[in-house]
Design a protein around this motif. Structure first.
Motif, PDB file in Angstrom:
ATOM      1  N   GLY A  23      -9.576   9.725  11.681  1.00  0.00           N
ATOM      2  CA  GLY A  23     -10.686   9.031  11.034  1.00  0.00           C
ATOM      3  C   GLY A  23     -10.340   8.390   9.698  1.00  0.00           C
ATOM      4  O   GLY A  23     -11.208   7.824   9.048  1.00  0.00           O
ATOM      5  N   ALA A  24      -9.070   8.472   9.254  1.00  0.00           N
ATOM      6  CA  ALA A  24      -8.739   7.933   7.932  1.00  0.00           C
ATOM      7  C   ALA A  24      -7.533   7.001   8.026  1.00  0.00           C
ATOM      8  O   ALA A  24      -6.663   7.181   8.881  1.00  0.00           O
ATOM      9  CB  ALA A  24      -8.432   9.071   6.973  1.00  0.00           C
ATOM     10  N   VAL A  25      -7.497   6.034   7.108  1.00  0.00           N
ATOM     11  CA  VAL A  25      -6.392   5.076   7.120  1.00  0.00           C
ATOM     12  C   VAL A  25      -5.123   5.758   6.587  1.00  0.00           C
ATOM     13  O   VAL A  25      -5.157   6.447   5.572  1.00  0.00           O
ATOM     14  CB  VAL A  25      -6.766   3.818   6.302  1.00  0.00           C
ATOM     15  N   VAL A  26      -4.001   5.613   7.305  1.00  0.00           N
ATOM     16  CA  VAL A  26      -2.750   6.214   6.817  1.00  0.00           C
ATOM     17  C   VAL A  26      -1.735   5.152   6.390  1.00  0.00           C
ATOM     18  O   VAL A  26      -0.850   5.413   5.600  1.00  0.00           O
ATOM     19  CB  VAL A  26      -2.073   7.142   7.854  1.00  0.00           C
ATOM     20  N   HIS A  27      -1.902   3.937   6.933  1.00  0.00           N
ATOM     21  CA  HIS A  27      -0.945   2.894   6.563  1.00  0.00           C
ATOM     22  C   HIS A  27      -1.584   1.522   6.782  1.00  0.00           C
ATOM     23  O   HIS A  27      -2.300   1.334   7.752  1.00  0.00           O
ATOM     24  CB  HIS A  27       0.317   3.026   7.424  1.00  0.00           C
ATOM     25  N   THR A  28      -1.318   0.588   5.872  1.00  0.00           N
ATOM     26  CA  THR A  28      -1.747  -0.800   6.086  1.00  0.00           C
ATOM     27  C   THR A  28      -0.565  -1.708   5.757  1.00  0.00           C
ATOM     28  O   THR A  28       0.287  -1.361   4.937  1.00  0.00           O
ATOM     29  CB  THR A  28      -2.926  -1.196   5.178  1.00  0.00           C
ATOM     30  N   SER A  50       0.835  -1.205   0.000  1.00  0.00           N
ATOM     31  CA  SER A  50       0.000   0.000   0.000  1.00  0.00           C
ATOM     32  C   SER A  50       0.862   1.245   0.000  1.00  0.00           C
ATOM     33  O   SER A  50       2.026   1.213   0.400  1.00  0.00           O
ATOM     34  CB  SER A  50      -0.899  -0.016   1.230  1.00  0.00           C
ATOM     35  N   MET A  51       0.292   2.335  -0.496  1.00  0.00           N
ATOM     36  CA  MET A  51       1.004   3.618  -0.494  1.00  0.00           C
ATOM     37  C   MET A  51      -0.032   4.734  -0.483  1.00  0.00           C
ATOM     38  O   MET A  51      -1.212   4.496  -0.792  1.00  0.00           O
ATOM     39  CB  MET A  51       1.881   3.740  -1.738  1.00  0.00           C
ATOM     40  N   ASN A  52       0.400   5.936  -0.135  1.00  0.00           N
ATOM     41  CA  ASN A  52      -0.522   7.066  -0.177  1.00  0.00           C
ATOM     42  C   ASN A  52      -0.274   7.847  -1.459  1.00  0.00           C
ATOM     43  O   ASN A  52       0.867   7.978  -1.904  1.00  0.00           O
ATOM     44  CB  ASN A  52      -0.338   7.944   1.056  1.00  0.00           C
ATOM     45  N   SER A  53      -1.358   8.310  -2.085  1.00  0.00           N
ATOM     46  CA  SER A  53      -1.217   9.008  -3.361  1.00  0.00           C
ATOM     47  C   SER A  53      -2.209  10.169  -3.426  1.00  0.00           C
ATOM     48  O   SER A  53      -3.314  10.066  -2.889  1.00  0.00           O
ATOM     49  CB  SER A  53      -1.476   8.007  -4.488  1.00  0.00           C
ATOM     50  N   THR A  84      -0.449 -11.518  10.018  1.00  0.00           N
ATOM     51  CA  THR A  84      -0.923 -10.499  10.958  1.00  0.00           C
ATOM     52  C   THR A  84      -1.187  -9.242  10.140  1.00  0.00           C
ATOM     53  O   THR A  84      -0.296  -8.756   9.437  1.00  0.00           O
ATOM     54  CB  THR A  84       0.141 -10.233  12.042  1.00  0.00           C
ATOM     55  N   ASP A  85      -2.426  -8.772  10.205  1.00  0.00           N
ATOM     56  CA  ASP A  85      -2.828  -7.613   9.403  1.00  0.00           C
ATOM     57  C   ASP A  85      -2.783  -6.362  10.263  1.00  0.00           C
ATOM     58  O   ASP A  85      -3.236  -6.382  11.406  1.00  0.00           O
ATOM     59  CB  ASP A  85      -4.266  -7.771   8.902  1.00  0.00           C
ATOM     60  N   ILE A  86      -2.257  -5.283   9.693  1.00  0.00           N
ATOM     61  CA  ILE A  86      -2.134  -4.041  10.455  1.00  0.00           C
ATOM     62  C   ILE A  86      -2.793  -2.883   9.707  1.00  0.00           C
ATOM     63  O   ILE A  86      -2.635  -2.756   8.484  1.00  0.00           O
ATOM     64  CB  ILE A  86      -0.641  -3.722  10.695  1.00  0.00           C
ATOM     65  N   GLY A  87      -3.536  -2.073  10.440  1.00  0.00           N
ATOM     66  CA  GLY A  87      -4.136  -0.866   9.858  1.00  0.00           C
ATOM     67  C   GLY A  87      -3.921   0.276  10.823  1.00  0.00           C
ATOM     68  O   GLY A  87      -4.173   0.132  12.016  1.00  0.00           O
ATOM     69  N   ALA A 128       7.257  -1.523  14.113  1.00  0.00           N
ATOM     70  CA  ALA A 128       7.996  -0.929  12.995  1.00  0.00           C
ATOM     71  C   ALA A 128       7.008  -0.372  11.963  1.00  0.00           C
ATOM     72  O   ALA A 128       7.232   0.702  11.387  1.00  0.00           O
ATOM     73  CB  ALA A 128       8.907  -1.980  12.361  1.00  0.00           C
ATOM     74  N   GLU A 129       5.903  -1.086  11.735  1.00  0.00           N
ATOM     75  CA  GLU A 129       4.893  -0.601  10.782  1.00  0.00           C
ATOM     76  C   GLU A 129       4.193   0.639  11.332  1.00  0.00           C
ATOM     77  O   GLU A 129       3.904   1.568  10.583  1.00  0.00           O
ATOM     78  CB  GLU A 129       3.854  -1.695  10.485  1.00  0.00           C
ATOM     79  N   VAL A 130       3.918   0.621  12.652  1.00  0.00           N
ATOM     80  CA  VAL A 130       3.250   1.780  13.259  1.00  0.00           C
ATOM     81  C   VAL A 130       4.106   3.021  13.046  1.00  0.00           C
ATOM     82  O   VAL A 130       3.614   4.090  12.668  1.00  0.00           O
ATOM     83  CB  VAL A 130       2.995   1.540  14.764  1.00  0.00           C
ATOM     84  N   ARG A 131       5.420   2.866  13.234  1.00  0.00           N
ATOM     85  CA  ARG A 131       6.331   4.020  13.087  1.00  0.00           C
ATOM     86  C   ARG A 131       6.332   4.550  11.656  1.00  0.00           C
ATOM     87  O   ARG A 131       6.579   5.719  11.422  1.00  0.00           O
ATOM     88  CB  ARG A 131       7.739   3.614  13.509  1.00  0.00           C
ATOM     89  N   ARG A 132       6.090   3.647  10.690  1.00  0.00           N
ATOM     90  CA  ARG A 132       6.023   4.107   9.299  1.00  0.00           C
ATOM     91  C   ARG A 132       4.795   4.953   9.044  1.00  0.00           C
ATOM     92  O   ARG A 132       4.772   5.772   8.132  1.00  0.00           O
ATOM     93  CB  ARG A 132       5.938   2.905   8.353  1.00  0.00           C
ATOM     94  N   GLY A 133       3.726   4.688   9.837  1.00  0.00           N
ATOM     95  CA  GLY A 133       2.445   5.338   9.547  1.00  0.00           C
ATOM     96  C   GLY A 133       2.165   6.571  10.381  1.00  0.00           C
ATOM     97  O   GLY A 133       1.513   7.504   9.904  1.00  0.00           O
ATOM     98  N   ALA A 134       2.628   6.590  11.653  1.00  0.00           N
ATOM     99  CA  ALA A 134       2.209   7.690  12.534  1.00  0.00           C
ATOM    100  C   ALA A 134       3.136   7.824  13.728  1.00  0.00           C
ATOM    101  O   ALA A 134       3.875   6.895  14.068  1.00  0.00           O
ATOM    102  CB  ALA A 134       0.790   7.428  13.035  1.00  0.00           C
ATOM    103  N   GLU A 135       3.062   8.985  14.374  1.00  0.00           N
ATOM    104  CA  GLU A 135       3.778   9.214  15.635  1.00  0.00           C
ATOM    105  C   GLU A 135       2.881   8.716  16.773  1.00  0.00           C
ATOM    106  O   GLU A 135       1.655   8.818  16.664  1.00  0.00           O
ATOM    107  CB  GLU A 135       4.018  10.713  15.835  1.00  0.00           C
ATOM    108  N   PRO A 136       3.493   8.223  17.892  1.00  0.00           N
ATOM    109  CA  PRO A 136       2.661   7.699  18.980  1.00  0.00           C
ATOM    110  C   PRO A 136       1.635   8.710  19.497  1.00  0.00           C
ATOM    111  O   PRO A 136       0.519   8.341  19.861  1.00  0.00           O
ATOM    112  CB  PRO A 136       3.675   7.373  20.079  1.00  0.00           C
ATOM    113  N   GLU A 137       1.988  10.019  19.481  1.00  0.00           N
ATOM    114  CA  GLU A 137       1.031  10.993  20.031  1.00  0.00           C
ATOM    115  C   GLU A 137      -0.195  11.193  19.128  1.00  0.00           C
ATOM    116  O   GLU A 137      -1.169  11.822  19.527  1.00  0.00           O
ATOM    117  CB  GLU A 137       1.713  12.337  20.345  1.00  0.00           C
TER     118      GLU A 137
END
Ligand SMILES: Nc1ncnc2c1ncn2[C@@H]1O[C@H](COP(=O)(O)OP(=O)(O)OP(=O)(O)O)[C@@H](O)[C@H]1O
Ligand SMILES: [Mg+2]
Length: 412
Positions: A222-227, A86-89, A214-217, A308-317
Motif C-alpha cells: 500500500g505504500a510507494v517504495v520507488h519512483t 527520489s530516495m527513502n528516508s 515514462t514515469d514509474i511508481g 531495471a527500476e522495478v528491480r531497484r524497488g522490489a522483488e517480483p514476488e
C-alpha cells in the motif's frame, strides 16, 4: 453554499491538459470542464522555451475556463523529468510524555525529521510521502496518532527536483495567470487515477508512457517504495518510424496511432499502408509488419529500462498485482503483452475511472496524470485538515476550511 472546486494542470511534453472539478460533499470529483491543447516549449519534462510554454499553458487554461464557466485562480501542477530524483528516508522523534497518546504534531515532527536529508542547495524537496510508521519498535503502523509510545519512527519516500527546473515550470504556469497551489510528481498522480487500493496493497508497478518521458511508481504493502522518470516515450517511437520508413513526422505519428502494433507476429506479413511521403504530394507504401518491428524494438528497450527500476524497488514476488500501464502510448496495441513478457508480471492498461460530470474525454490512459493530480491533491488536503492543530472542529467548520483552501476557481 456551492461545493468547493479544484483545478489541475498536466504540462506534458505532447499536450497540456487543464481540468476543473467540483468536490462533492462525499469527497467525490465532478468534472466541470477540461481544456486540452498541444504542448510547446518543453522537452522531456523540462522547460526549454518559457514564452512558448506560457502560451500553451494559457491556451489550455482558457479552454478549461470556457468549458466550465469558471475563472481558474490556482491549480495543482504535475512535475516529471530527468531532473527529479527520489530516495527513502527515516525520521525519528522522541515522544515527550509517553503517558499521553501520540498527537498529529508528533507525526508532523517525525515527517519533518525525515525531510532533513542531505539535499544540496540547488535542489528542492517536492514530497515527503509517509510509507509507514514504527511505534516503539512495532512495525508497519498505518496511523500512529492516538497510540501510546515513547519513540516514533516514520519511513518516507522523499522526492527532490532541480530547483531551477522547478522554478521554470512555476514561472510558466504563473505567466499564464495561474498560481501554483502545489507540485505533484507525475507517477504519484497517475497511480491515484488508475491503480486501485487492492492493487497497491498486493504490490504493483505503475508505468505511465507519455510523449517525452515514462514515469514509474512501485508500490508494496500500500505504500510507494520507488519512483523514477525515464527520458524516453512515445515521441521516440515516432522518431524511429521517421528514420525506418523515411516518411515525415506527421505521417509517422498517424501511422503509429492508427496502425501501430507492438507485436510483429500479430500483423499480417503483406499488410501495407499508404502514407504521405517527403516533399511533393507523393504517397509511399510501407509495411505494417516493419512498423511493428520498429515499435517493438523501442517498446522493449523502454520496458527493459522500467524493469531495471522495478528491480531497484522490489522483488517480483512482492508485486502480485503486476503492472498497470497508462499514458498516451498505452494505446499502442500489444504493449501490455510485451510488458508481461519483459517484466514477467501480469499487465493491464489503466484508464481513469469513477468520474462524474463532463468526463467522457478523460476515460483515456493519456489523462491518468491530469485526473490523478486532482485525486492526489484532494487526498493531501484531507490529511492537512486532519493534522490542523487545535480542538476538533465541527463538520461545518471543517467544510468551511475545505472551501477556503479550495477556492481555486471563481464563477465567470
Ligand atoms: N494509439 C496510439 N498508439 C501509440 N501511441 C499513441 C497512441 N495514442 C497516443 N500515443 C502516443 O502517446 C504519447 C502522448 O502521451 P501523453 O499524452 O501521455 O504524453 P504527455 O503527458 O504529453 O507527455 P509526458 O508525460 O511525457 O510529458 C505520444 O507520443 C503519442 O504518439
Ligand atoms: Mg504525461
Amino acid at each position: 453554499m456551492a461545493n468547493p472546486t479544484i483545478a489541475a494542470i498536466d504540462v506534458g511534453s505532447t499536450k497540456v491538459c487543464t481540468i476543473v472539478a467540483e468536490v462533492t460533499s462525499h469527497q467525490e470529483l465532478r468534472i466541470l470542464g477540461v481544456g486540452v491543447g498541444p504542448s510547446a516549449g518543453l522537452t522531456r519534462g523540462m522547460v526549454d522555451n518559457i514564452h512558448a510554454a506560457i502560451e500553451a499553458i494559457a491556451s489550455s487554461v482558457e479552454r478549461a475556463e470556457r468549458a466550465s464557466g469558471t475563472r481558474i485562480l490556482s491549480a495543482h501542477v504535475g512535475i516529471a523529468g530527468p531532473h527529479v530524483s527520489s530516495m527513502n528516508s527515516r525520521g525519528i522523534v522522541a515522544i515527550a510524555d509517553p503517558r499521553h497518546p501520540i498527537t498529529e504534531q508528533d507525526v508532523q515532527r517525525a515527517l519533518e525529521s525525515a525531510r532533513i536529508v542531505n539535499v544540496p542547495n540547488n535542489r528542492e524537496v517536492i514530497h515527503v510521502v509517509p510509507r509507514f510508521y514504527v511505534v516503539d519498535g512495532q512495525d508497519h503502523v498505518v496511523d500512529p496518532s492516538g497510540m501510546f509510545g515513547s519513540r516514533l519512527d516514520v519511513e518516507t519516500h522523499v522526492v527532490t527536483s532541480s530547483a531551477a527546473a522547478m522554478h521554470n515550470l512555476v514561472q510558466c504556469v504563473e505567466g499564464a495567470g495561474v498560481r501554483v497551489e502545489s507540485m505533484v510528481l507525475e507517477p504519484l498522480a497517475s497511480a491515484e487515477a488508475v491503480v486501485d487500493d487492492e492493487e497497491l496493497h498486493q504490490g504493483v508497478v505503475l508505468i505511465d508512457i507519455g510523449g517525452g518521458t515514462t514515469d514509474i511508481g512501485i508500490y508494496v504493502n500500500g505504500a510507494v517504495v520507488h519512483t523514477a522518470v525515464l527520458p524516453i516515450g512515445g515521441l521516440h517511437m515516432t522518431r524511429d518510424l521517421v528514420v525506418a520508413l523515411r516518411v515525415p513526422q506527421p505521417s509517422a505519428e498517424y501511422a503509429k496511432r492508427e496502425h501501430g502494433h507492438a507485436i510483429p507476429s500479430m500483423v499480417e506479413e503483406d499488410d501495407e499502408l499508404e502514407l504521405d511521403a517527403f516533399g511533393s504530394d507523393g504517397k509511399k507504401a510501407v509495411s505494417r509488419r516493419l512498423m511493428a518491428e520498429v515499435l517493438q524494438a523501442r517498446s522493449e528497450e523502454l520496458l527493459e529500462m522500467a524493469l531495471a527500476e522495478v528491480r531497484r524497488g522490489a522483488e517480483p514476488e512482492m508485486l502480485s498485482a503486476g503492472v498497470v500501464i497508462t499514458g498516451g502510448a498505452a494505446a499502442l496495441p500489444g504493449i501490455d503483452y510485451l510488458a508481461e513478457e519483459v517484466l514477467g508480471l501480469p499487465a493491464r492498461i489503466g484508464r481513469p475511472r469513477h468520474l462524474a460530470g463532463l468526463s467522457d474525454i478523460l476515460n483515456d490512459p493519456a489523462y491518468a496524470t491530469s485526473v490523478g493530480l486532482l485525486r492526489w491533491s484532494l487526498k493531501e488536503q484531507a490529511i492537512m485538515f486532519r493534522s490542523t492543530p487545535g480542538p476538533a472542529a465541527p463538520l461545518g467548520g471543517l467544510f468551511k476550511k475545505v472551501a477556503h483552501l479550495m477556492r481555486v476557481v471563481l464563477p465567470q
